[in-house]
Design an enzyme around this catalytic site. Structure first.
Site, PDB file in Angstrom:
ATOM      1  N   SER A 111      -6.182   0.149  -9.807  1.00 39.04           N
ATOM      2  CA  SER A 111      -5.217  -0.495  -8.898  1.00 39.04           C
ATOM      3  C   SER A 111      -5.318  -2.053  -9.221  1.00 39.04           C
ATOM      4  O   SER A 111      -6.413  -2.589  -9.254  1.00 39.04           O
ATOM      5  CB  SER A 111      -5.033  -0.225  -7.497  1.00 39.04           C
TER       6      SER A 111
ATOM      7  N   TYR B 132      -9.041   1.022   0.520  1.00 35.22           N
ATOM      8  CA  TYR B 132      -8.335   1.523  -0.912  1.00 35.22           C
ATOM      9  C   TYR B 132      -8.515   0.340  -1.893  1.00 35.22           C
ATOM     10  O   TYR B 132      -9.227   0.721  -2.953  1.00 35.22           O
ATOM     11  CB  TYR B 132      -6.853   1.634  -0.443  1.00 35.22           C
TER      12      TYR B 132
END
Length: 254
Positions: free
Chosen positions: A143, A156
């Protein structure tokens, strides 16, 4: 000619589903993996079969090593090969970056368990099959959060940073037979993100993202699928890389 095999974790929707469909459309057999609901995975499998692929649907939680090993054994029993492994399964908790009390150790362990440990366990389980055909590839779905520190939560973002480092380490460990790369998507149009953010915040986030990206756009699951094909199949001399697919947020419009 024997058909090649692509295994995609977390492929009952979003990026994983798009990736499975793309490989199926290009003459590969595919594995559709899910961890909770079977129906969406079976729907993706039906689409892949309609494209001409043989499909294996397997329930497995990548955070559980036994599940990873069982998944590899099932693929070995059916086809005896895995040419590309796409580690797409991921999880998070939607917590504002300043809300430190919104996360605890258990949240970090759960998120790392899927996003980092799960990817490692899948690679470990599939290494014998991947090494059977030198030039095979692993593609980890990371990501942009790893580079920006933004995203659904601190845990995350940190997990995706760890996944990027793991990608480099695995590339070194598995070369020259197996290539290992990662994709770092920007804001992707998926139900997972829409549901997590809520409709209003998601819509505002999309508009803000478009303003600060050179291409004035967001990312579609199909954009990541085509990149997974490139890194998994076409990029024969590329390993240990993290490829940013973000519509140009590093070069915002003037």
């Amino acid at each position: 000619m024997e058909r090649q095999v692509c295994v995609v974790t977390g492929s009952s929707s979003g990026i994983g589903a798009a990736t499975a469909r793309l490989f199926a459309s290009r003459g590969w057999n595919v594995v559709v993996n899910y961890s909770r609901e079977a129906a969406p995975a079976e729907a993706v499998a039906a689409e892949c079969r309609a494209l001409g692929a043989e499909v294996l649907v397997v329930k497995a939680n990548v955070a559980e090593d036994a599940d990873c090993r069982a998944l590899a054994a099932a693929v070995d029993a059916k086809w005896g090969r895995c040419d590309v492994l796409v580690n797409n399964a991921g999880t998070t908790k939607f917590v504002h970056v300043r809300n430190f009390d919104g996360l605890d150790a258990a949240d970090f362990q759960r998120i790392y368990g899927v996003n980092v440990v799960g990817a490692f366990q899948m690679v470990r389980a599939f290494t014998p099959l991947l090494k059977k055909h030198p030039g095979s590839g692993v593609v980890n779905i990371s990501s942009i959060a790893a580079a920006t520190g933004l995203g659904s939560c601190l845990a995350y973002a940190a997990s995706k940073g760890a996944l990027n480092t793991l990608t480099m380490s695995l590339a070194r460990a598995l070369g020259p037979e197996v290539r290992v790369n990662a994709i770092a998507p920007g804001l992707v149009e998926t139900p997972w993100l829409q549901n997590g953010m809520g409709a209003e915040k998601y819509a505002a986030g999309v508009e803000a993202y478009k303003v600060r990206s050179a291409l004035a756009d967001i990312i579609l699951p199909e954009d990541i699928a085509t990149t997974a094909w490139y890194l998994g199949v076409d990029a024969r001399k590329t390993t240990g890389e993290v490829l940013l697919v973000d519509a140009g947020t590093k070069v915002p419009p003037p």
